[in-house]
Design an enzyme around this catalytic site. Structure first.
Site, PDB file in Angstrom:
ATOM      1  N   ASP A  26       0.992  -1.207  -0.242  1.00 38.07           N
ATOM      2  CA  ASP A  26      -0.048  -0.057  -0.181  1.00 38.07           C
ATOM      3  C   ASP A  26       0.994   1.249  -0.078  1.00 38.07           C
ATOM      4  OD1 ASP A  26      -2.145   1.878  -0.011  1.00 38.07           O
ATOM      5  OD2 ASP A  26      -3.004   0.835   1.670  1.00 38.07           O
TER       6      ASP A  26
HETATM    7  C1  BGC Z   1      -4.875   3.506  -0.018  1.00 36.11           C
HETATM    8  C2  BGC Z   1      -4.969   2.525  -1.219  1.00 36.11           C
HETATM    9  C3  BGC Z   1      -4.716   3.180  -2.596  1.00 36.11           C
HETATM   10  C4  BGC Z   1      -3.442   3.841  -2.436  1.00 36.11           C
HETATM   11  C5  BGC Z   1      -3.160   4.751  -3.873  1.00 36.11           C
HETATM   12  C6  BGC Z   1      -3.584   4.249  -0.114  1.00 36.11           C
HETATM   13  O1  BGC Z   1      -3.646   5.260   0.706  1.00 36.11           O
HETATM   14  O2  BGC Z   1      -4.814   2.758   1.053  1.00 36.11           O
HETATM   15  O3  BGC Z   1      -6.206   1.675  -1.405  1.00 36.11           O
HETATM   16  O4  BGC Z   1      -4.889   2.287  -3.500  1.00 36.11           O
HETATM   17  O5  BGC Z   1      -3.618   4.901  -1.586  1.00 36.11           O
HETATM   18  O6  BGC Z   1      -3.912   5.742  -3.887  1.00 36.11           O
END
Ligand code: BGC
Length: 761
Positions: free
Chosen positions: A231
């Site tokens: 993530d």
């Molecule tokens: C989120 C993800 C997301 C990623 C990219 C993170 O803060 O938890 O679900 O895909 O950011 O935007």
């Protein structure tokens, strides 16, 4: 690894290998021009494409280019329609292809442990079977277009509070039966190209460096062959993460994490073989993304909008409809009340926020769907103010008093539920409660239409005659709502989560969001309806609930066998008839109940579902096929799924609480491994094995009269028997005059264990 990949890796320098393992920037991987390795692009997900043309961020702060905003996952899941979700996936895949996106960051399949989680709108369900089946449909749809999906957030990311550091303490059984199961079918059957690790720790180790999750479960047990991406910002220790099985660190960080890999290899802390393994997986991904892609027709955004509307129509849940107030007649005077009617909330905030291609407006859609009906609007409350505005309230009451019915548009303001923050209560704003109260003084025919991403408490539930849950239904939600209000579409959605009567009733109420750095999942496997059923708590609306403008009758439940071996399939069929006057759709739900189990299990668990369309008077037979997994539990004793011999029941329901037919089946499977006898095994533990009874009884007889447990057992008093059965074996060397010494006791224990082994073969 194939020969070409092998040769390519051999040609790469250490620096080049490390460079593949993190992003070029927020959304792209690094190219290696010298070796013709291209860069590929990733983008959020899940319910629409978020590509930022200007400044990049992962919280949806900067606008993105227009894309179809489909219903959010919470809404989409209420359709229980895998084919529809697959088609939404196809459309998402096509929009990705048009923007040169190789990997879409979705679906989100974390379990809704608490309705307070700020990100529940991005997840499917509280039930892992349903969640994983719907995720598989989504993945199949997107990937059929030559675009990869990234299932997220692996694993146990069930709250936003301290999401980047909280340590989730979850027992092995609950982890596998609930939290991992939500990923399992989607990963094993649909093979997403990517898995995104969660931010949090799981049982003491960051998900990003958790070898048990990323290697043992994902690679070894599930045979996963894609990549693991972090993530955004989830990597704590780059070398440890790579070692545990995390290939891609996102977003890019100007090569800082690459340098950590290089240093770790040079210092002997990371093996080149581990790095090569990661590089091989990344090269495979890049090859998948840049070759072998099917031809995709030109984009038709109007068609996608219509699909968004169909998806919203299939997902809206009619929670209540007293006196058949709905559907409304296409004549009459209707009061449309609530600021949310003007600004319907159709998606949540954070990284999933899509810039829609267009938005249907409610007033126009009501006019289209309502024939010659007349509509008048009044705001009733201000969405972003906690203060009751008396003049707005009075105006709404006057309008309602002059109308044939009042439709109140209520729900949660944007800032109540968003990525990064959990709610701390389940209430709608007091201004809206005051509105229901005030309007009910002058109008009996109240319809409440809700926009929210997760359950709310409804202490006012008896007041409106009808309640529609539309969740956050995407850019065409207004058209879908108008169609349902006026009966152009017969509602067919059903809840995929339990609505509790009160927050205090929720399964993890005492352990959410945890204290300090840790959250304990003390409710174990009893999440969602599994908890309410076991505790006998009446929910406000149960899992699987949803009404229709027609009625359905169930009959002829048939099972292919009354007894099956654990390797057999069980075939089930049931007939459903539309007994009303309108065409409609029913979601038939199949639950399994283990009626005799050696460990505590939920009363029933969803193991099958089908959505069928029926004309008035029409009947259809619905079939299901269950395999051993449908009856198994995860046994921490053997660290695997286990199917235990005994009686089960197959239940067919309109919802988890409205079971309409049931039939028993006996499974001849295995017994759980028998625990060996030891000095603290109880008399009862020993006597429950028939093979030990004669030998053990003889041994007890040989002890002295005084305090003889056989006498105590035969005394006729139930309490005495109960008490005696709980005595540990060692007490026999204390209570009796001819007490065996420790050595003699050990001899007895050895003999008993020998008999047990003989019995097990
Ligand atoms: C989120 C993800 C997301 C990623 C990219 C993170 O803060 O938890 O679900 O895909 O950011 O935007």
């Amino acid at each position: 690894m194939d020969n070409a990949t092998q040769r390519l890796i051999e040609a790469m320098t250490l620096e080049e290998k490390a460079s593949l393992c993190s992003g070029l920037d927020f959304w792209r991987t690094k190219p290696i021009k010298r070796l013709d390795i291209p860069s590929i692009r990733l983008a959020d997900g899940p319910h629409g494409l978020r590509i930022q043309a200007g400044g990049s961020d992962h919280l949806g702060l900067n606008n993105s280019i227009p894309a179809t905003c489909f219903p959010t996952e919470v809404a989409l899941s209420c359709s229980w329609d895998e084919e529809l979700i697959r088609r939404v996936g196809v459309a998402l895949g096509r929009e990705c292809r048009a923007q040169n996106v190789a990997l879409l960051l979705g679906p989100g399949v974390n379990i809704k442990r608490s309705p307070l989680c700020g990100r529940n709108f991005e997840y499917f369900s509280e039930d892992p079977f349903l969640s994983s089946a719907l995720a598989a449909a989504y993945i199949n749809g997107v990937q059929s277009q030559g675009v990869g999906t990234v299932i997220k957030h692996f694993a146990a990311n069930n709250q936003e509070t301290r999401r980047m550091s909280v340590d989730v303490n979850v027992d092995e059984r609950a982890l596998h039966e609930i939290y991992l199961a939500s990923f399992e079918t989607a990963i094993t059957q649909a093979q997403p190209w990517g898995v995104m690790c969660a931010y949090n720790k799981v049982n003491g180790t960051f998900a990003s460096e958790n070898a048990e999750l990323l290697t043992d479960v994902l690679r070894n047990t599930w045979q996963y062959d894609g990549i693991v991406v972090s993530d955004w910002g989830a990597v704590n220790d780059r070398a440890a993460a790579l070692d545990a099985g995390l290939e891609l660190d996102m977003p890019g960080n100007d090569g800082r994490s690459d340098q950590r890999i290089i240093d770790a290899v040079n210092n002997g802390l990371l093996s080149t073989a581990v790095l090569d393994r990661a590089v091989a997986r990344l090269l495979k991904l890049i090859r998948r993304a840049t070759t072998e892609q099917p031809q995709v027709p030109a984009l038709d955004m109007d068609k996608h909008h219509l699909l968004a509307r169909e998806a919203a129509s299939e997902s809206i849940v009619l929670l209540k409809n007293d006196t058949d107030l709905l559907p409304l007649p296409s004549s009459g005077n209707f009061a449309i009340i609530g600021e949310l009617a003007k600004n319907l909330r159709y998606q949540g905030s954070g990284s999933s926020r899509v810039n829609p291609t267009k938005i249907d407006t409610l007033v126009q859609e009501l006019q289209r769907a309502g024939g010659s009906a007349l509509f008048h609007y009044s705001a009733g409350y201000r969405l972003n103010s906690e203060q009751i505005d008396l003049s707005l309230l009075d105006e709404a009451v006057i309008l309602a008093s002059k109308s044939d019915a009042a439709i109140l548009f209520l729900g949660l303001p944007d800032d109540y539920e968003t990525e990064g923050v959990d709610r701390n209560h389940l209430c709608i704003p007091a201004t809206q409660v005051a509105l229901i109260e005030a309007v009910s003084q002058v109008q009996d025919n109240i319809i409440v239409v809700l926009s929210n991403g997760s359950p709310i408490e409804m202490p006012w539930v008896v007041t409106p005659k009808a309640i529609i849950e539309s969740y956050l239904g995407g850019q065409a939600m207004a058209a879908a709502l108008a169609d349902i209000l006026f009966g152009h579409v017969n509602p067919s959605g059903k809840l995929t989560e339990t609505f509790p009567e009160r927050l205090e009733h929720t399964p993890c109420h005492l352990n959410f969001p945890g204290t300090s750095e840790c959250v304990e999942y003390r409710e174990g496997v009893f999440v969602g309806y599994r908890y309410y059923d076991k505790k006998g708590i009446e929910p406000l609306f149960s899992f699987g609930h949803g009404l229709s403008y027609t009625s359905f009758e169930y009959s002829s439940l048939k099972l292919s066998h009354e007894q099956i071996l654990d390797s057999d399939q069980l075939e089930i069929s049931v007939t459903v008839k539309n007994t009303g006057k309108r065409a409609g759709k029913e979601i038939v739900q199949l639950y399994v109940s283990d009626t005799e189990s050696s460990l505590i299990r939920p009363d029933s668990e969803l193991k099958g579902f089908k959505k069928i369309a029926l004309e008035p008077g029409e009947s259809k037979q619905v079939s299901f096929s269950l395999n051993r997994r449908a009856f198994s539990f995860y046994d921490p004793k053997v660290h695997d799924w286990h199917l235990e011999s005994g009686w089960f029941e197959v239940l067919i329901g309109r919802s988890s609480r409205d079971i309409v037919a049931r039939a028993p089946v006996e499974i001849v499977g295995q017994q759980r491994p028998i625990s060996p006898i030891h000095a603290n095994s109880t008399i009862g533990d020993i006597l429950k094995h028939p093979a030990l009874v004669p030998f053990f009884n003889d041994w007890l007889e040989s002890l002295s009269e005084k305090g003889n447990v056989l006498k105590m057992l035969r005394n006729g008093e139930p309490w005495m028997e109960e008490l005696t059965l709980q005595l540990p074996l060692r007490t026999q060397s204390d209570y009796s005059e001819k007490a065996p010494n420790r050595q003699e006791l050990q001899c007895l224990i050895d003999s008993l264990n020998h008999l047990l082994q003989q019995q097990q073969g």
